[in-house]
Design an enzyme around this catalytic site. Structure first.
Site, short mmCIF file in Angstrom:
data_model
loop_
_atom_site.label_atom_id
_atom_site.label_comp_id
_atom_site.label_asym_id
_atom_site.label_seq_id
_atom_site.Cartn_x
_atom_site.Cartn_y
_atom_site.Cartn_z
N CYS A 7 0.87 -1.18 0.00
CA CYS A 7 0.00 0.00 0.00
C CYS A 7 0.90 1.22 0.00
O CYS A 7 2.06 1.13 -0.40
CB CYS A 7 -0.99 -0.03 1.17
N GLY A 9 1.60 3.82 2.77
CA GLY A 9 2.42 4.08 3.94
C GLY A 9 2.81 2.87 4.75
O GLY A 9 3.62 2.96 5.67
N ASN A 10 2.23 1.72 4.44
CA ASN A 10 2.47 0.47 5.17
C ASN A 10 2.10 0.60 6.65
O ASN A 10 2.74 0.04 7.52
CB ASN A 10 3.92 -0.01 5.00
N THR A 11 1.04 1.38 6.90
CA THR A 11 0.55 1.50 8.27
C THR A 11 -0.93 1.16 8.39
O THR A 11 -1.43 0.99 9.50
CB THR A 11 0.76 2.94 8.82
N CYS A 12 -1.65 1.07 7.28
CA CYS A 12 -3.10 0.82 7.32
C CYS A 12 -3.47 -0.47 6.62
O CYS A 12 -3.65 -1.52 7.24
CB CYS A 12 -3.88 1.98 6.70
N ARG A 13 -3.59 -0.40 5.29
CA ARG A 13 -4.15 -1.50 4.52
C ARG A 13 -3.25 -2.73 4.45
O ARG A 13 -3.70 -3.85 4.73
CB ARG A 13 -4.49 -1.04 3.11
N ASP A 121 -8.47 3.54 0.99
CA ASP A 121 -7.49 3.92 2.00
C ASP A 121 -8.22 4.65 3.13
O ASP A 121 -8.74 5.74 2.93
CB ASP A 121 -6.43 4.83 1.37
#
Length: 154
Positions: A7, A9-13, A121
């Site tokens: 994804c 930011g590699n913090t959510c999805r 997102d």
């Protein structure tokens, strides 16, 4: 087989997708040996999972407390057997890093859904938005399990 979710930011999805798929794989002995990881095209190295994804993971009995964001690199792309982006821009970046032929949009890879091309997102939104994204990922990853199992059988 190594699956890499991508994804922004590699913090959510992507960390949420990795956690959900890891849990689903544990219940599928026929898919033993499949490993799951995540990265982001614009990740801030070392950032934790977003609060929303962390909370949604907890609701599902999953733990993202150890997750740390990492930037998508050519090494990660090379080491992955299957790269699944949350949008076409993520697929393009993975392809640019050498992932041609093994980089796909998650939604279309599992057969698509009417009116959906990308995994929405939820960043900056409320918990309900994160919950919707988690539910959508769950649906897609159930389809992915079915697809992977069918490929293993043939």
């Amino acid at each position: 087989m190594k699956i890499l979710f991508v994804c922004s930011g590699n913090t959510c999805r992507s960390p949420l997708a990795a956690a959900i798929l890891t849990e689903k794989l544990a219940a599928q002995p026929a898919l033993s040996g499949v490993t799951v990881a995540s990265a982001g095209t614009n990740a801030w190295e070392g950032s934790p999972a977003s609060e929303g994804s962390y909370l949604i993971a907890l609701e599902r009995g999953l733990d993202l407390s150890a997750h740390r964001a990492r930037l998508l690199t050519a090494d990660l792309v090379r080491d992955a057997d299957l790269i699944l982006g949350m949008s076409d821009s993520h697929v393009r970046r993975a392809t640019d890093l050498g992932g041609g032929g093994k980089s796909h949009n998650l939604v279309t890879y599992v057969g698509g859904l009417p009116g959906q091309r990308d995994v929405p997102d939820p960043v900056g939104g409320d918990v309900a938005g994160y919950r919707q994204t988690g539910d959508f990922l769950d649906t897609l990853l159930t389809r992915l399990i079915t697809k992977l199992a069918a490929e293993r059988r043939s």
